[in-house]
Design an enzyme around this catalytic site. Structure first.
Site, PDB file in Angstrom:
ATOM      1  N   ARG A 150       0.839  -1.205   0.000  1.00  0.00           N
ATOM      2  CA  ARG A 150       0.000   0.000   0.000  1.00  0.00           C
ATOM      3  C   ARG A 150       0.874   1.254   0.000  1.00  0.00           C
ATOM      4  NH1 ARG A 150      -5.113  -1.072   2.231  1.00  0.00           N
ATOM      5  NH2 ARG A 150      -5.841  -3.093   1.512  1.00  0.00           N
ATOM      6  N   LYS A 213      -3.095  -7.171   2.469  1.00  0.00           N
ATOM      7  CA  LYS A 213      -2.366  -5.902   2.328  1.00  0.00           C
ATOM      8  C   LYS A 213      -0.963  -5.997   2.933  1.00  0.00           C
ATOM      9  CE  LYS A 213      -5.625  -4.255   5.139  1.00  0.00           C
ATOM     10  NZ  LYS A 213      -6.454  -3.333   5.944  1.00  0.00           N
ATOM     11  N   CYS A 483      -8.098   1.253  11.834  1.00  0.00           N
ATOM     12  CA  CYS A 483      -7.617   2.214  10.837  1.00  0.00           C
ATOM     13  C   CYS A 483      -7.028   3.483  11.462  1.00  0.00           C
ATOM     14  CB  CYS A 483      -8.729   2.570   9.859  1.00  0.00           C
ATOM     15  SG  CYS A 483      -9.240   1.169   8.858  1.00  0.00           S
TER      16      CYS A 483
HETATM   17 FE1  SF4 Z   1     -11.500   1.096   9.376  1.00  0.00          FE
HETATM   18 FE2  SF4 Z   1     -13.168   2.497  10.852  1.00  0.00          FE
HETATM   19 FE3  SF4 Z   1     -14.108   1.208   8.743  1.00  0.00          FE
HETATM   20 FE4  SF4 Z   1     -13.335  -0.148  10.895  1.00  0.00          FE
HETATM   21  S1  SF4 Z   1     -15.032   1.317  10.792  1.00  0.00           S
HETATM   22  S2  SF4 Z   1     -12.783  -0.622   8.762  1.00  0.00           S
HETATM   23  S3  SF4 Z   1     -11.605   1.056  11.628  1.00  0.00           S
HETATM   24  S4  SF4 Z   1     -12.678   2.891   8.695  1.00  0.00           S
END
Ligand code: SF4
Length: 620
Positions: A150, A213, A483
């Site tokens: 990525r 990934k 994330c």
């Molecule tokens: Fe990523 Fe937030 Fe979606 Fe979960 S809810 S996959 S942490 S963007």
């Protein structure tokens, strides 16, 4: 050197592996579906292949119920992610990104935690033109998502000295080295025609690419703004005698996990060793090749590199790496204490230029009422021709600012309602949240939309106990996939279901240890009350410059930093509170006051840490 191991075919490949195998090097039927104006979405294997092109199909989850009631299907749109190694953009590229957001997306730009750009709300009929215009501005979305390397991150400050320049160059070289070779991307989005005259090959990846990934970053010793230990592989530049001597190598980090699956976990990367300056790109490639050859291709929940290392052992992994490397993997070099620098505000770039860090809450560049960040940035970049570097904290640096322009740029921001970072409480300044609802299909709870209110409540609480300016990382995600890097934060909320969160405590800005599950299944309105005893005691008993995560670890008597968290552990809140009672009783044997009323004291034991960490690590 082994480049590809054809003998390791999975017995029962996952559906995504099948889609890749049958996808004709990422083509599938994407082009045909784009041409079909009667459909507003992609199906089956194309959904998987589309990710490699940098796009996820999403639907507006706020509208699902009402549309269902009206007998309508989902309101489909697409997230598009732009790859920007090291987050570096020219003025022309930024202005193109700004314009495309208005013309084809929802009018906002989102800076990701990995120095990339995301658009939301692009409809299928505009996908091809959006991609074409991104490429016309000399950017790409290829490999922004999917089972490939990525966006490669690099330390953000735009210093032009030889050391920082080499760090950025290394990130760019890794990105180029591990970029897919397929011509499918250009055929579909740019040329519009299939080239069939020669047999095509994907020399490094092969037709099934990686098991999942592969996240990579390159930073410098003492600088861990990017959380390098949370990636699949990373390089930490080592400076000796004022020169970049080579890189410490880490591997096997990753913050994604699942609530319901016992064998998933978030983990800090292992320290692999040190390699010479010219071997940084090759070592990242060789790690990717081990992953490609041995990673789990049957179960995607067990497919990240960390699970491979967990299954086969770190010794096996290092042996594999040595076998594949035509250079020596030397012993790990000790690292200095990590500085907690986010590069916000005004800094000298070189003798003629400044750079200026602009805080972007949750990475969302937008105009809203009197707050007109998007307009301010566009006008500054147009009028002063400054560059942009995205940071790993979802903010941005305006770079190459001439001495004569810095005052006018600061005024322009202020005129558009953008506060300088000095006026922001630390809890807001160091906060991050993932997008979650309404676009992310994985979200089980709110994040970006809920975070501003929670973080302001937290800031108010910290202000009331005299800690408004103490750096504290607060992070929030709408699911356990991590994330916004919640598990390395001082405090994090991870969505369990609507309005309900796990609270994690015990990481720190240095990003070098995992937090504990502090309290499980907490209603959003109970978050601050749940944290209040901890915050109060931190304010009373912290030693000089001691961050919340460090204070928590010291109170818990931790000697070894946590490297892994599953989110299924026993929560620690009761243990923590009884530690407090005990410690306060020891400190004040004749007092009948409850712990929260105890005066400031430094009786808590200062414990040694092993490895690269110190419990009393300074926050600067
Ligand atoms: Fe990523 Fe937030 Fe979606 Fe979960 S809810 S996959 S942490 S963007």
């Amino acid at each position: 050197m082994t480049d590809k191991n054809e003998n390791l075919k999975p017995a029962k490949p996952s559906k995504v592996e099948k889609a890749k195998t049958e996808g004709d090097l990422l083509r599938g039927t994407i082009d045909e579906v784009l041409r079909d104006e009667s459909v507003d979405k992609f199906e089956h294997d194309d959904l998987q292949l589309l990710k490699f092109h940098g796009s996820y199909q999403q639907d507006d989850r706020d509208l699902r119920k009402s549309r269902r009631a009206e007998g309508l299907g989902k309101a489909y749109s697409f997230m598009i992610r732009i790859v920007l190694p090291g987050g570096v953009m020219t003025p022309e590229q930024y202005l193109a990104v700004d314009r495309i957001a208005d013309e084809y997306a929802n009018g906002t730009i989102r800076i990701t935690t990995r120095q990339a750009i995301q658009y939301h709300g692009v409809i299928k009929g505009n996908l091809r033109e959006t991609m074409r215009q991104i490429n016309e501005a000399l950017m790409t979305t290829l490999a922004a998502c999917g089972d490939v390397c990525r966006n490669v991150m690099a330390t953000a400050p735009p210093f032009q000295d030889a050391i920082h320049t080499r760090i950025r160059e290394t990130a760019n070289e890794i990105a180029a080295d591990l970029r897919p070779a397929t011509r499918a991307y250009h055929e579909i989005w740019i040329d519009g025609e299939r080239i069939v005259d020669t047999k095509e090959d994907e020399p490094f990846y092969g037709e099934t690419y990686l098991p999942r990934k592969y996240k990579v970053g390159v930073t410098l010793m003492g600088d861990n703004q990017m959380d390098i230990y949370s990636y699949d592989a990373g390089l930490i530049g080592i400076v000796e005698d004022n020169e970049l001597a080579g890189f410490n190598v880490v591997a096997g980090g990753g913050l994604g996990m699942s609530h319901g699956r016992a064998n998933t976990f978030a983990q800090i990367a292992d320290q692999i060793g040190f390699v010479g300056l010219d071997d940084g790109v090759a070592v990242i490639r060789n790690i990717a090749s081990i992953y490609r050859d041995f990673g789990n291709r049957e179960n995607r929940k067990q497919a990240r590199l960390k699970y491979l290392i967990n299954e086969y052992g770190i010794d096996w992994f290092v042996e594999q790496l040595k076998e594949r490397s035509e250079f020596t993997i030397q012993p790990w070099k000790e690292l200095p204490e990590t500085r907690n620098e986010d590069w916000m505000g005004q800094h000298r770039q070189d003798s003629n230029h400044w750079f200026y860090g602009v805080f972007v809450e949750n990475g969302r560049v937008k105009d809203e009422g009197d707050f007109r960040l998007k307009t301010a940035l566009r006008s500054i970049i147009e009028d002063f021709n400054v560059g942009v570097t995205l940071t790993a904290q979802q903010s941005l640096l305006l770079t190459h600012i001439k001495d004569d322009d810095i005052a006018a740029i600061k005024k322009r921001l202020s005129d558009h309602g953008v506060k300088p970072v000095e006026q922001l409480p630390a809890a807001i300044r160091y906060s991050m949240a993932c997008p979650a609802m309404p676009t992310c299909g994985m979200a089980v709870a709110e994040s970006e939309r809920a975070s501003p209110e929670i973080v302001r409540d937290l800031a108010a609480k910290l202000d009331s106990i005299g800690l408004a300016d103490v750096p504290l990382t607060f992070r929030m995600t709408g699911c356990p996939n991590g994330c916004a890097r919640p598990y390395t934060a001082d405090v994090a909320l991870v969505g369990r279901r609507p309005g309900i969160y796990h609270i994690f405590v015990g990481g720190r800005l240095a990003g070098d240890r995992m937090a504990d599950l502090f309290a499980a299944d907490v209603a959003v309105e109970e978050v601050i009350p749940t944290l209040t005893p901890l915050l109060n005691q931190w304010s009373k008993d912290r030693s000089a410059d001691e961050g919340l995560g460090d204070f928590y670890q010291r109170t818990m008597g931790r000697r070894d930093p946590r490297r892994r968290v599953t989110g299924k552990e026993e929560s620690t809140i009761e243990q923590f509170n009884s530690q407090l009672v005990q410690l306060n009783a020891n400190a004040h044997p004749h007092s009948t006051s409850p712990p929260s009323a105890s005066p400031r004291t430094t009786v808590l034991p200062v414990l040694p840490m092993n490895g690269q960490q110190s419990l009393t690590g300074e926050r600067t």
